[in-house]
Design a protein around this motif. Structure first.
Motif, PDB file in Angstrom:
ATOM      1  N   ALA A  35      -6.043   6.994 -10.770  1.00  0.00           N
ATOM      2  CA  ALA A  35      -5.729   7.671 -12.026  1.00  0.00           C
ATOM      3  C   ALA A  35      -5.476   6.684 -13.164  1.00  0.00           C
ATOM      4  CB  ALA A  35      -4.514   8.578 -11.845  1.00  0.00           C
ATOM      5  N   ARG A  36      -5.166   5.435 -12.815  1.00  0.00           N
ATOM      6  CA  ARG A  36      -4.913   4.396 -13.819  1.00  0.00           C
ATOM      7  C   ARG A  36      -6.076   3.406 -13.907  1.00  0.00           C
ATOM      8  NH1 ARG A  36      -0.386   6.225 -11.534  1.00  0.00           N
ATOM      9  NH2 ARG A  36       1.371   6.683 -12.864  1.00  0.00           N
ATOM     10  N   GLY A  37      -7.232   3.800 -13.355  1.00  0.00           N
ATOM     11  CA  GLY A  37      -8.442   3.012 -13.520  1.00  0.00           C
ATOM     12  C   GLY A  37      -8.815   2.085 -12.381  1.00  0.00           C
ATOM     13  N   ALA A  38      -8.034   2.047 -11.291  1.00  0.00           N
ATOM     14  CA  ALA A  38      -8.369   1.181 -10.158  1.00  0.00           C
ATOM     15  C   ALA A  38      -9.454   1.865  -9.326  1.00  0.00           C
ATOM     16  CB  ALA A  38      -7.133   0.900  -9.310  1.00  0.00           C
ATOM     17  N   PRO A  39     -10.620   1.254  -9.176  1.00  0.00           N
ATOM     18  CA  PRO A  39     -11.732   1.942  -8.528  1.00  0.00           C
ATOM     19  C   PRO A  39     -11.635   2.045  -7.007  1.00  0.00           C
ATOM     20  CG  PRO A  39     -12.397  -0.261  -9.171  1.00  0.00           C
ATOM     21  CD  PRO A  39     -11.010  -0.050  -9.711  1.00  0.00           C
ATOM     22  N   ASN A  40     -10.876   1.175  -6.353  1.00  0.00           N
ATOM     23  CA  ASN A  40     -10.927   1.137  -4.893  1.00  0.00           C
ATOM     24  C   ASN A  40      -9.595   1.329  -4.180  1.00  0.00           C
ATOM     25  OD1 ASN A  40     -13.795   0.455  -4.754  1.00  0.00           O
ATOM     26  ND2 ASN A  40     -13.149  -1.451  -5.698  1.00  0.00           N
ATOM     27  N   PHE A  41      -8.507   0.807  -4.724  1.00  0.00           N
ATOM     28  CA  PHE A  41      -7.240   0.786  -4.003  1.00  0.00           C
ATOM     29  C   PHE A  41      -6.085   1.251  -4.880  1.00  0.00           C
ATOM     30  CE2 PHE A  41      -9.883  -2.507  -2.138  1.00  0.00           C
ATOM     31  CZ  PHE A  41      -9.862  -2.134  -0.806  1.00  0.00           C
ATOM     32  N   ALA A  42      -5.062   1.775  -4.200  1.00  0.00           N
ATOM     33  CA  ALA A  42      -3.799   2.099  -4.847  1.00  0.00           C
ATOM     34  C   ALA A  42      -2.748   1.129  -4.321  1.00  0.00           C
ATOM     35  CB  ALA A  42      -3.377   3.535  -4.530  1.00  0.00           C
ATOM     36  N   ILE A  43      -1.877   0.700  -5.224  1.00  0.00           N
ATOM     37  CA  ILE A  43      -0.758  -0.153  -4.836  1.00  0.00           C
ATOM     38  C   ILE A  43       0.511   0.597  -5.220  1.00  0.00           C
ATOM     39  CG2 ILE A  43       0.419  -2.352  -5.147  1.00  0.00           C
ATOM     40  CD1 ILE A  43      -2.250  -3.547  -5.977  1.00  0.00           C
ATOM     41  N   ARG A  44       1.380   0.738  -4.217  1.00  0.00           N
ATOM     42  CA  ARG A  44       2.648   1.442  -4.428  1.00  0.00           C
ATOM     43  C   ARG A  44       3.794   0.524  -4.016  1.00  0.00           C
ATOM     44  NH1 ARG A  44       0.689   5.827  -1.009  1.00  0.00           N
ATOM     45  NH2 ARG A  44       1.072   4.345   0.641  1.00  0.00           N
ATOM     46  N   ASN A  59      -1.227   8.531   9.222  1.00  0.00           N
ATOM     47  CA  ASN A  59      -1.995   8.671   7.984  1.00  0.00           C
ATOM     48  C   ASN A  59      -3.469   8.530   8.324  1.00  0.00           C
ATOM     49  OD1 ASN A  59       0.701   7.218   7.273  1.00  0.00           O
ATOM     50  ND2 ASN A  59       0.055   8.177   5.375  1.00  0.00           N
ATOM     51  N   GLU A  60      -4.314   9.186   7.550  1.00  0.00           N
ATOM     52  CA  GLU A  60      -5.763   9.075   7.769  1.00  0.00           C
ATOM     53  C   GLU A  60      -6.313   7.740   7.299  1.00  0.00           C
ATOM     54  OE1 GLU A  60      -8.075  12.249   6.161  1.00  0.00           O
ATOM     55  OE2 GLU A  60      -7.459  13.638   7.722  1.00  0.00           O
ATOM     56  N   VAL A  61      -5.555   7.020   6.467  1.00  0.00           N
ATOM     57  CA  VAL A  61      -6.046   5.750   5.924  1.00  0.00           C
ATOM     58  C   VAL A  61      -5.157   4.601   6.388  1.00  0.00           C
ATOM     59  CG1 VAL A  61      -7.053   6.877   3.901  1.00  0.00           C
ATOM     60  CG2 VAL A  61      -4.737   5.925   3.758  1.00  0.00           C
ATOM     61  N   GLU A  62      -5.730   3.416   6.423  1.00  0.00           N
ATOM     62  CA  GLU A  62      -4.973   2.215   6.765  1.00  0.00           C
ATOM     63  C   GLU A  62      -3.965   1.894   5.661  1.00  0.00           C
ATOM     64  OE1 GLU A  62      -7.444  -1.537   5.329  1.00  0.00           O
ATOM     65  OE2 GLU A  62      -8.704  -0.086   6.372  1.00  0.00           O
ATOM     66  N   HIS A  63      -2.946   1.099   6.028  1.00  0.00           N
ATOM     67  CA  HIS A  63      -1.945   0.610   5.083  1.00  0.00           C
ATOM     68  C   HIS A  63      -1.844  -0.901   5.240  1.00  0.00           C
ATOM     69  CE1 HIS A  63      -0.697   4.723   5.438  1.00  0.00           C
ATOM     70  NE2 HIS A  63       0.473   4.574   4.874  1.00  0.00           N
ATOM     71  N   GLU A  64      -1.826  -1.613   4.153  1.00  0.00           N
ATOM     72  CA  GLU A  64      -1.465  -3.027   4.161  1.00  0.00           C
ATOM     73  C   GLU A  64      -0.142  -3.124   3.415  1.00  0.00           C
ATOM     74  OE1 GLU A  64      -5.686  -2.875   4.996  1.00  0.00           O
ATOM     75  OE2 GLU A  64      -4.665  -2.111   3.238  1.00  0.00           O
ATOM     76  N   GLN A  65       0.840  -3.772   4.022  1.00  0.00           N
ATOM     77  CA  GLN A  65       2.168  -3.836   3.420  1.00  0.00           C
ATOM     78  C   GLN A  65       2.667  -5.273   3.337  1.00  0.00           C
ATOM     79  OE1 GLN A  65       4.685  -1.146   5.641  1.00  0.00           O
ATOM     80  NE2 GLN A  65       3.600   0.623   4.866  1.00  0.00           N
ATOM     81  N   TYR A  66       3.462  -5.523   2.304  1.00  0.00           N
ATOM     82  CA  TYR A  66       4.095  -6.820   2.104  1.00  0.00           C
ATOM     83  C   TYR A  66       5.569  -6.566   1.801  1.00  0.00           C
ATOM     84  CZ  TYR A  66       5.237 -11.385   0.221  1.00  0.00           C
ATOM     85  OH  TYR A  66       5.819 -12.601  -0.003  1.00  0.00           O
ATOM     86  N   VAL A  67       6.457  -7.133   2.611  1.00  0.00           N
ATOM     87  CA  VAL A  67       7.892  -6.904   2.459  1.00  0.00           C
ATOM     88  C   VAL A  67       8.428  -7.780   1.325  1.00  0.00           C
ATOM     89  CG1 VAL A  67      10.136  -6.956   3.600  1.00  0.00           C
ATOM     90  CG2 VAL A  67       8.075  -6.356   4.922  1.00  0.00           C
ATOM     91  N   LEU A  68       9.085  -7.143   0.372  1.00  0.00           N
ATOM     92  CA  LEU A  68       9.650  -7.841  -0.783  1.00  0.00           C
ATOM     93  C   LEU A  68      11.088  -8.272  -0.571  1.00  0.00           C
ATOM     94  CD1 LEU A  68       8.312  -5.441  -3.551  1.00  0.00           C
ATOM     95  CD2 LEU A  68       7.460  -7.742  -3.048  1.00  0.00           C
ATOM     96  N   ILE A 110       5.659  -3.523  -0.794  1.00  0.00           N
ATOM     97  CA  ILE A 110       4.435  -3.116  -1.477  1.00  0.00           C
ATOM     98  C   ILE A 110       3.504  -2.558  -0.405  1.00  0.00           C
ATOM     99  CG2 ILE A 110       2.377  -3.968  -2.692  1.00  0.00           C
ATOM    100  CD1 ILE A 110       4.805  -4.072  -4.464  1.00  0.00           C
ATOM    101  N   CYS A 111       2.809  -1.484  -0.730  1.00  0.00           N
ATOM    102  CA  CYS A 111       1.871  -0.871   0.201  1.00  0.00           C
ATOM    103  C   CYS A 111       0.562  -0.610  -0.537  1.00  0.00           C
ATOM    104  CB  CYS A 111       2.449   0.442   0.721  1.00  0.00           C
ATOM    105  SG  CYS A 111       1.396   1.277   1.927  1.00  0.00           S
ATOM    106  N   ALA A 112      -0.537  -1.133   0.006  1.00  0.00           N
ATOM    107  CA  ALA A 112      -1.861  -0.900  -0.556  1.00  0.00           C
ATOM    108  C   ALA A 112      -2.636   0.023   0.374  1.00  0.00           C
ATOM    109  CB  ALA A 112      -2.606  -2.222  -0.716  1.00  0.00           C
ATOM    110  N   VAL A 113      -3.312   0.994  -0.218  1.00  0.00           N
ATOM    111  CA  VAL A 113      -4.138   1.940   0.536  1.00  0.00           C
ATOM    112  C   VAL A 113      -5.433   2.185  -0.241  1.00  0.00           C
ATOM    113  CG1 VAL A 113      -2.200   3.125   1.669  1.00  0.00           C
ATOM    114  CG2 VAL A 113      -3.028   3.944  -0.539  1.00  0.00           C
ATOM    115  N   PRO A 114      -6.497   2.593   0.466  1.00  0.00           N
ATOM    116  CA  PRO A 114      -7.718   2.960  -0.246  1.00  0.00           C
ATOM    117  C   PRO A 114      -7.475   4.203  -1.104  1.00  0.00           C
ATOM    118  CG  PRO A 114      -8.109   2.757   2.125  1.00  0.00           C
ATOM    119  CD  PRO A 114      -6.640   2.685   1.913  1.00  0.00           C
TER     120      PRO A 114
END
Length: 124
Positions: A35-44, A59-68, A110-114
């Protein structure tokens, strides 16, 4: 092939956080997404309060996470992992996972998903 040329900068004070309904003490802020213009991934960015818990789910999609920050436990499949700042995780699509913060400090990651739809199924 077209190229993405619309750059985006979002300042930390402009991110809104909302409680995650199925969890206790988990809040989510969407940093960047389709919704903010990122074509492939969301970062939350998520925060997990001291004493917070996220039930077993898939979840139906993979998650990549980085502990802050903080230290908390993540269950992935049949394994439990204590994670802290600087640790990274890959949670494959369809694998049961959960979170528990038994510490006295908030955890954040941080969590990135498609981009696209993601069906979440509670296991409990």
């Amino acid at each position: 092939m077209s190229r993405q040329t619309d750059a985006l900068l979002r300042r930390a004070d402009g991110i809104e956080y909302e409680p995650v309904d199925a969890a206790d003490g988990l809040e989510k802020g969407v940093l960047i997404d389709e919704a903010r213009g990122a074509p492939n991934f969301a970062i939350r960015r998520f925060t997990l309060a001291a004493g917070g818990r996220v039930p077993k789910h898939t979840n139906e999609v993979e998650h990549e996470q980085y502990v802050l920050s903080g230290e908390y436990t993540v269950g992935i499949g049949d394994e439990e992992h204590t994670v802290s700042a600087g640790d990274s995780l890959l949670i494959p699509a369809g694998v049961v996972h959960w979170y528990r913060n038994e510490g006295e400090q908030e955890g954040a990651f941080i969590c990135a998903v498609p981009n696209g739809d993601d069906a979440i199924e509670l296991e409990e």
